[in-house]
Design a protein around this motif. Structure first.
Motif, PDB file in Angstrom:
ATOM      1  N   ASP A  86      23.945 -21.801  20.814  1.00 21.49           N
ATOM      2  CA  ASP A  86      22.531 -21.520  21.096  1.00 21.49           C
ATOM      3  C   ASP A  86      21.687 -22.775  20.886  1.00 21.49           C
ATOM      4  N   ALA A  87      22.006 -23.549  19.854  1.00 22.89           N
ATOM      5  CA  ALA A  87      21.269 -24.791  19.599  1.00 22.89           C
ATOM      6  C   ALA A  87      21.463 -25.776  20.748  1.00 22.89           C
ATOM      7  N   VAL A  88      22.695 -25.899  21.220  1.00 20.91           N
ATOM      8  CA  VAL A  88      22.982 -26.792  22.345  1.00 20.91           C
ATOM      9  C   VAL A  88      22.234 -26.319  23.588  1.00 20.91           C
ATOM     10  N   GLN A  89      22.231 -25.017  23.800  1.00 22.95           N
ATOM     11  CA  GLN A  89      21.555 -24.459  24.979  1.00 22.95           C
ATOM     12  C   GLN A  89      20.059 -24.730  24.935  1.00 22.95           C
ATOM     13  N   MET A  90      19.470 -24.643  23.741  1.00 23.99           N
ATOM     14  CA  MET A  90      18.040 -24.921  23.612  1.00 23.99           C
ATOM     15  C   MET A  90      17.740 -26.374  23.955  1.00 23.99           C
ATOM     16  N   VAL A  91      18.606 -27.272  23.528  1.00 20.02           N
ATOM     17  CA  VAL A  91      18.427 -28.691  23.859  1.00 20.02           C
ATOM     18  C   VAL A  91      18.549 -28.893  25.362  1.00 20.02           C
ATOM     19  N   GLU A  92      19.523 -28.261  25.978  1.00 16.45           N
ATOM     20  CA  GLU A  92      19.710 -28.375  27.426  1.00 16.45           C
ATOM     21  C   GLU A  92      18.467 -27.881  28.166  1.00 16.45           C
ATOM     22  N   LYS A  93      17.905 -26.760  27.704  1.00 18.51           N
ATOM     23  CA  LYS A  93      16.708 -26.200  28.336  1.00 18.51           C
ATOM     24  C   LYS A  93      15.520 -27.145  28.182  1.00 18.51           C
ATOM     25  N   HIS A  94      15.373 -27.706  26.972  1.00 13.25           N
ATOM     26  CA  HIS A  94      14.263 -28.647  26.735  1.00 13.25           C
ATOM     27  C   HIS A  94      14.378 -29.855  27.652  1.00 13.25           C
ATOM     28  N   ILE A  95      15.577 -30.440  27.716  1.00 10.07           N
ATOM     29  CA  ILE A  95      15.789 -31.620  28.550  1.00 10.07           C
ATOM     30  C   ILE A  95      15.501 -31.304  30.008  1.00 10.07           C
ATOM     31  N   GLU A  96      16.016 -30.179  30.463  1.00 13.62           N
ATOM     32  CA  GLU A  96      15.837 -29.784  31.860  1.00 13.62           C
ATOM     33  C   GLU A  96      14.361 -29.563  32.174  1.00 13.62           C
ATOM     34  N   TYR A  97      13.686 -28.838  31.299  1.00 13.22           N
ATOM     35  CA  TYR A  97      12.262 -28.549  31.526  1.00 13.22           C
ATOM     36  C   TYR A  97      11.427 -29.819  31.518  1.00 13.22           C
ATOM     37  N   PHE A  98      11.654 -30.673  30.523  1.00 19.19           N
ATOM     38  CA  PHE A  98      10.869 -31.895  30.397  1.00 19.19           C
ATOM     39  C   PHE A  98      11.084 -32.811  31.597  1.00 19.19           C
ATOM     40  N   MET A  99      12.334 -33.005  31.972  1.00 15.62           N
ATOM     41  CA  MET A  99      12.631 -33.910  33.072  1.00 15.62           C
ATOM     42  C   MET A  99      12.179 -33.353  34.422  1.00 15.62           C
ATOM     43  N   ASP A 100      12.300 -32.044  34.594  1.00 14.09           N
ATOM     44  CA  ASP A 100      11.808 -31.436  35.833  1.00 14.09           C
ATOM     45  C   ASP A 100      10.298 -31.603  35.945  1.00 14.09           C
ATOM     46  N   THR A 101       9.607 -31.412  34.816  1.00  6.27           N
ATOM     47  CA  THR A 101       8.153 -31.582  34.796  1.00  6.27           C
ATOM     48  C   THR A 101       7.782 -33.033  35.075  1.00  6.27           C
ATOM     49  N   LEU A 102       8.490 -33.952  34.443  1.00  3.55           N
ATOM     50  CA  LEU A 102       8.210 -35.374  34.648  1.00  3.55           C
ATOM     51  C   LEU A 102       8.478 -35.779  36.086  1.00  3.55           C
ATOM     52  N   TYR A 103       9.549 -35.266  36.657  1.00  2.26           N
ATOM     53  CA  TYR A 103       9.874 -35.603  38.046  1.00  2.26           C
ATOM     54  C   TYR A 103       8.790 -35.099  38.989  1.00  2.26           C
ATOM     55  N   MET A 104       8.292 -33.885  38.721  1.00  4.25           N
ATOM     56  CA  MET A 104       7.217 -33.351  39.557  1.00  4.25           C
ATOM     57  C   MET A 104       5.962 -34.214  39.417  1.00  4.25           C
ATOM     58  N   GLU A 105       5.685 -34.676  38.193  1.00  2.00           N
ATOM     59  CA  GLU A 105       4.498 -35.497  37.971  1.00  2.00           C
ATOM     60  C   GLU A 105       4.624 -36.853  38.661  1.00  2.00           C
ATOM     61  N   THR A 106       5.820 -37.444  38.584  1.00  2.00           N
ATOM     62  CA  THR A 106       5.982 -38.754  39.188  1.00  2.00           C
ATOM     63  C   THR A 106       5.900 -38.672  40.714  1.00  2.00           C
ATOM     64  N   ARG A 107       6.051 -37.472  41.254  1.00  5.88           N
ATOM     65  CA  ARG A 107       5.900 -37.286  42.697  1.00  5.88           C
ATOM     66  C   ARG A 107       4.463 -36.878  43.061  1.00  5.88           C
ATOM     67  N   GLY A 108       3.622 -36.819  41.994  1.00  8.83           N
ATOM     68  CA  GLY A 108       2.221 -36.511  42.239  1.00  8.83           C
ATOM     69  C   GLY A 108       1.939 -35.038  42.377  1.00  8.83           C
ATOM     70  N   LYS A 109       2.845 -34.190  41.841  1.00  8.15           N
ATOM     71  CA  LYS A 109       2.658 -32.742  41.928  1.00  8.15           C
ATOM     72  C   LYS A 109       2.131 -32.213  40.606  1.00  8.15           C
ATOM     73  N   LYS A 110       1.595 -31.025  40.681  1.00  4.15           N
ATOM     74  CA  LYS A 110       1.093 -30.344  39.486  1.00  4.15           C
ATOM     75  C   LYS A 110       2.079 -29.260  39.094  1.00  4.15           C
TER      76      LYS A 110
END
Length: 209
Positions: A185-209
């Motif tokens: 569960d701890a590993v899964q939480m880290v995976e979710k955090h990484i995925e969420y953060f990077m997906d958000t950052l990728y959307m931002e770097t493309r100029g999306k909200k």
């Protein structure tokens, strides 16, 4: 053939990770292994000598792992045609590999726990913890984040804050991992955090909200 010197190193580090370096005596290390102190001193001159060998081993391991963990800063400049999304994927892989290494690798995990216990009473331990798991990682992550948002509408963001926002939950979950029986569960939480953060950052770097 049993490697007595290696067994001493491993046993000492386990004890240091449980009770802290200062609280563990050479007698305790010898007793853990069922040997006498004179027998232990044939391999290490002192408790400090054992500690120095632990740090030396960690340096060796760190150098070996560096290539596998490498996400080279400058990828956009040095590699024509590389996509920002591809670099963010590399950062994801690096982050998860780092988390698994510091939690699942027995030597690295015990080294981390020892430094965590000793950081408030031993400046050397605090400096090592900063080098391997706090300041050093944040500095490297800052460089990666700076590159990830370069030449975008978000290039003026405070990358140090961004790096802390990204790494702090990962470091927090290392400690959570130590205290829970549900390691998956701890590993899964880290995976979710990484995925969420990077997906958000990728959307931002493309100029999306």
């Amino acid at each position: 053939m049993v490697d007595t010197k290696e067994n001493i190193l491993q046993a000492a580090l386990r004890l240091f990770s449980q009770d802290g370096y200062e609280a563990v005596s050479v007698s305790a290390i010898a007793a853990k292994l069922g040997v006498t102190k004179p027998a232990l001193y044939k391999h290490y001159k002192s408790k400090r000598d054992i500690f120095d060998h632990i740090v030396e081993r960690m340096v060796e391991i760190d150098m070996q792992k560096a290539a596998a963990f490498d996400v080279p800063v400058g990828a956009f400049v040095q590699t024509p045609g590389v996509s920002r999304e591809a670099v963010l994927e590399k950062i994801k892989s690096f982050s998860l590999a780092m988390f698994r290494y510091w939690t699942e690798d027995r030597f690295a995990s015990n080294f981390r726990k020892m430094l965590t216990l000793e950081q408030y009473r031993n400046p050397e331990a605090a400096a090592l913890l900063n080098r391997y798991l706090t300041g050093g990682v944040i500095d490297y992550t800052e460089d990666l984040m700076r590159e990830a948002i370069a030449s975008t509408a978000y290039r003026d963001k405070d990358v140090k804050v961004l790096a802390v926002e990204y790494f702090a939950p990962i470091y927090l979950m290392m400690n959570r991992y130590d205290g829970t029986e549900n390691k998956a569960d701890a590993v899964q939480m880290v995976e979710k955090h990484i995925e969420y953060f990077m997906d958000t950052l990728y959307m931002e770097t493309r100029g999306k909200k």
